[in-house]
Design a protein around this motif. Sequence first.
Motif, PDB file in Angstrom:
ATOM      1  N   ALA A 132       6.921 -13.562 -18.125  1.00  0.00           N
ATOM      2  CA  ALA A 132       7.025 -12.993 -15.976  1.00  0.00           C
ATOM      3  C   ALA A 132       7.454 -11.845 -16.415  1.00  0.00           C
ATOM      4  CB  ALA A 132       8.298 -14.105 -15.769  1.00  0.00           C
ATOM      5  N   LYS A 133       8.264 -11.140 -17.200  1.00  0.00           N
ATOM      6  CA  LYS A 133       7.891  -9.752 -17.317  1.00  0.00           C
ATOM      7  C   LYS A 133       6.608  -8.941 -17.185  1.00  0.00           C
ATOM      8  CE  LYS A 133      12.714  -9.061 -18.131  1.00  0.00           C
ATOM      9  NZ  LYS A 133      12.898 -10.619 -17.954  1.00  0.00           N
ATOM     10  N   VAL A 134       5.662  -9.671 -18.678  1.00  0.00           N
ATOM     11  CA  VAL A 134       4.745  -8.865 -18.304  1.00  0.00           C
ATOM     12  C   VAL A 134       3.486  -9.122 -17.207  1.00  0.00           C
ATOM     13  CG1 VAL A 134       2.314  -9.326 -20.045  1.00  0.00           C
ATOM     14  CG2 VAL A 134       4.993  -9.031 -20.541  1.00  0.00           C
ATOM     15  N   GLN A 135       3.568 -10.476 -16.773  1.00  0.00           N
ATOM     16  CA  GLN A 135       2.631 -10.890 -15.591  1.00  0.00           C
ATOM     17  C   GLN A 135       3.294 -10.033 -14.607  1.00  0.00           C
ATOM     18  OE1 GLN A 135       0.444 -12.616 -15.688  1.00  0.00           O
ATOM     19  NE2 GLN A 135      -0.367 -12.080 -13.813  1.00  0.00           N
ATOM     20  N   TYR A 136       4.542  -9.308 -14.085  1.00  0.00           N
ATOM     21  CA  TYR A 136       5.095  -8.359 -13.000  1.00  0.00           C
ATOM     22  C   TYR A 136       4.392  -7.557 -13.347  1.00  0.00           C
ATOM     23  CZ  TYR A 136       8.440  -6.009 -10.141  1.00  0.00           C
ATOM     24  OH  TYR A 136       9.283  -5.300  -9.037  1.00  0.00           O
ATOM     25  N   VAL A 137       3.987  -7.054 -14.572  1.00  0.00           N
ATOM     26  CA  VAL A 137       3.924  -5.423 -14.944  1.00  0.00           C
ATOM     27  C   VAL A 137       2.850  -5.220 -14.650  1.00  0.00           C
ATOM     28  CG1 VAL A 137       4.174  -3.573 -16.976  1.00  0.00           C
ATOM     29  CG2 VAL A 137       5.578  -5.027 -16.492  1.00  0.00           C
ATOM     30  N   LYS A 138       1.761  -6.446 -15.191  1.00  0.00           N
ATOM     31  CA  LYS A 138      -0.111  -6.168 -15.161  1.00  0.00           C
ATOM     32  C   LYS A 138      -0.061  -5.996 -13.215  1.00  0.00           C
ATOM     33  CE  LYS A 138      -2.300  -8.609 -17.901  1.00  0.00           C
ATOM     34  NZ  LYS A 138      -2.704 -10.052 -18.154  1.00  0.00           N
ATOM     35  N   TYR A 141      17.154 -17.496 -37.301  1.00  0.00           N
ATOM     36  CA  TYR A 141      16.531 -16.648 -36.570  1.00  0.00           C
ATOM     37  C   TYR A 141      16.938 -14.961 -36.655  1.00  0.00           C
ATOM     38  CZ  TYR A 141      14.817 -19.356 -32.554  1.00  0.00           C
ATOM     39  OH  TYR A 141      13.912 -20.718 -32.252  1.00  0.00           O
ATOM     40  N   VAL A 142      16.356 -14.364 -37.022  1.00  0.00           N
ATOM     41  CA  VAL A 142      16.402 -12.754 -38.228  1.00  0.00           C
ATOM     42  C   VAL A 142      15.314 -11.873 -37.039  1.00  0.00           C
ATOM     43  CG1 VAL A 142      16.721 -14.412 -39.966  1.00  0.00           C
ATOM     44  CG2 VAL A 142      14.320 -13.191 -39.567  1.00  0.00           C
ATOM     45  N   MET A 143      15.496 -10.953 -37.226  1.00  0.00           N
ATOM     46  CA  MET A 143      14.624  -9.677 -37.184  1.00  0.00           C
ATOM     47  C   MET A 143      13.463 -10.304 -37.458  1.00  0.00           C
ATOM     48  SD  MET A 143      17.211  -6.438 -37.906  1.00  0.00           S
ATOM     49  CE  MET A 143      18.976  -5.780 -37.882  1.00  0.00           C
ATOM     50  N   GLY A 144      12.906  -9.244 -36.156  1.00  0.00           N
ATOM     51  CA  GLY A 144      11.467 -10.113 -36.193  1.00  0.00           C
ATOM     52  C   GLY A 144      10.096  -9.210 -35.021  1.00  0.00           C
ATOM     53  N   TYR A 145       9.523  -9.110 -34.362  1.00  0.00           N
ATOM     54  CA  TYR A 145       8.683  -8.598 -33.237  1.00  0.00           C
ATOM     55  C   TYR A 145       7.781  -9.680 -32.973  1.00  0.00           C
ATOM     56  CZ  TYR A 145       6.096  -8.960 -37.725  1.00  0.00           C
ATOM     57  OH  TYR A 145       5.987  -8.708 -39.148  1.00  0.00           O
ATOM     58  N   ASP A 146       8.762 -11.013 -32.534  1.00  0.00           N
ATOM     59  CA  ASP A 146       7.928 -12.311 -31.370  1.00  0.00           C
ATOM     60  C   ASP A 146       7.680 -11.887 -30.820  1.00  0.00           C
ATOM     61  OD1 ASP A 146       7.938 -13.495 -34.220  1.00  0.00           O
ATOM     62  OD2 ASP A 146       8.536 -15.595 -32.905  1.00  0.00           O
ATOM     63  N   THR A 147       8.673 -11.220 -30.079  1.00  0.00           N
ATOM     64  CA  THR A 147       8.805 -10.864 -27.699  1.00  0.00           C
ATOM     65  C   THR A 147       7.795  -9.804 -28.076  1.00  0.00           C
ATOM     66  OG1 THR A 147      10.821  -9.736 -27.927  1.00  0.00           O
ATOM     67  CG2 THR A 147      10.367 -11.858 -27.670  1.00  0.00           C
ATOM     68  N   THR A 148       8.332  -8.621 -28.789  1.00  0.00           N
ATOM     69  CA  THR A 148       7.122  -7.389 -28.546  1.00  0.00           C
ATOM     70  C   THR A 148       5.808  -7.636 -29.206  1.00  0.00           C
ATOM     71  OG1 THR A 148       9.621  -6.431 -29.718  1.00  0.00           O
ATOM     72  CG2 THR A 148       7.283  -4.726 -30.500  1.00  0.00           C
ATOM     73  N   THR A 149       5.744  -7.946 -30.129  1.00  0.00           N
ATOM     74  CA  THR A 149       4.296  -8.985 -30.215  1.00  0.00           C
ATOM     75  C   THR A 149       3.820  -9.605 -28.801  1.00  0.00           C
ATOM     76  OG1 THR A 149       4.490  -9.091 -32.488  1.00  0.00           O
ATOM     77  CG2 THR A 149       2.596 -10.890 -31.333  1.00  0.00           C
ATOM     78  N   ARG A 150       4.190 -10.594 -28.229  1.00  0.00           N
ATOM     79  CA  ARG A 150       4.034 -11.811 -27.482  1.00  0.00           C
ATOM     80  C   ARG A 150       4.026 -10.005 -26.098  1.00  0.00           C
ATOM     81  NH1 ARG A 150       4.353 -16.341 -25.485  1.00  0.00           N
ATOM     82  NH2 ARG A 150       5.678 -17.128 -27.520  1.00  0.00           N
ATOM     83  N   ILE A 151       4.120  -9.431 -25.621  1.00  0.00           N
ATOM     84  CA  ILE A 151       4.224  -8.092 -24.653  1.00  0.00           C
ATOM     85  C   ILE A 151       3.390  -7.316 -25.519  1.00  0.00           C
ATOM     86  CG2 ILE A 151       5.140  -6.228 -23.631  1.00  0.00           C
ATOM     87  CD1 ILE A 151       7.582  -7.127 -24.330  1.00  0.00           C
ATOM     88  N   ALA A 152       2.049  -7.158 -26.233  1.00  0.00           N
ATOM     89  CA  ALA A 152       1.617  -6.031 -26.569  1.00  0.00           C
ATOM     90  C   ALA A 152       0.788  -7.136 -25.998  1.00  0.00           C
ATOM     91  CB  ALA A 152       1.411  -5.590 -27.858  1.00  0.00           C
ATOM     92  N   ASP A 153       0.535  -7.961 -26.405  1.00  0.00           N
ATOM     93  CA  ASP A 153      -0.940  -9.033 -26.526  1.00  0.00           C
ATOM     94  C   ASP A 153      -1.169  -9.349 -24.363  1.00  0.00           C
ATOM     95  OD1 ASP A 153      -1.504  -9.436 -29.194  1.00  0.00           O
ATOM     96  OD2 ASP A 153      -0.265 -11.618 -29.586  1.00  0.00           O
ATOM     97  N   GLY A 154      -0.094  -9.468 -24.173  1.00  0.00           N
ATOM     98  CA  GLY A 154      -0.304  -9.993 -22.988  1.00  0.00           C
ATOM     99  C   GLY A 154      -0.653  -8.506 -22.138  1.00  0.00           C
TER     100      GLY A 154
END
Length: 228
Positions: free
Chosen positions: A104-110, A134-147
């Motif tokens: 939702a945030k990515v769509q708002y930005v776009k 769940y551990v440190m990772g970059y799932d949501t960072t990747t989601r934002i970058a892809d979006g």
Amino acid sequence: MPARHPVRGRPAQRCRRHRQRLARHPAGAGRSPAGVNPAWHARNLQDGITPGYLTSYGLDPARPENRLTGTYQRHYSGELEAAWLWNPEKKVFLTTEDERSVNAKVQYVKDRGIGGVMMWELSGDYTRGADGQYVMGYDTTTRIADGLRGAGAYRGERAGATPLPGQVLDVSAEFTGYPTAEADLWPQQPKLRITNNSTRPLPSGTELSFDIPTSAPPLLKDDRSGRT
């Protein structure tokens, strides 16, 4: 800290969409003194997982006060586009982020031509490990970058009546010389290097001004004592 991604972090309209990957008012094992916890810990609480990293924080999972108590139930507001957890047994409320809220945030930005997304903070991002925790990772960072990849240019507007410049010059800017000594890590004092890529020389006395976004910290200052 998870790897950085090419998120469109350019300033636009002195505004950036903000994401916080820290759960507020955490409860259960693994409290942070600041009253925040990373999203990977909140996801473990949500799934009822007693994480294996408790001992790294000096917590003995065998002690009753360090055991997971109650159920952290996920809730979502379509009006706020925000997720949260509620533990009715402990009366604990946690804000968090998940795939739906990030989308939702990515769509708002776009949709609004905003220049990018500011994140706090990257080490709070998560991924699911081979053991199911769940551990440190970059799932949501990747989601934002892809979006945001392929999104149109941000709107070149300024608040108020200040007009944009009528002429442009091909320059590039980069921060270099980040300090590495622990005593110098905060406040950060990198060097700003501006390169004139055009064929037009800048005469002596050329003045540079910057439109600083409101997200910039108040510690930002101009220290040119070492310029050449």
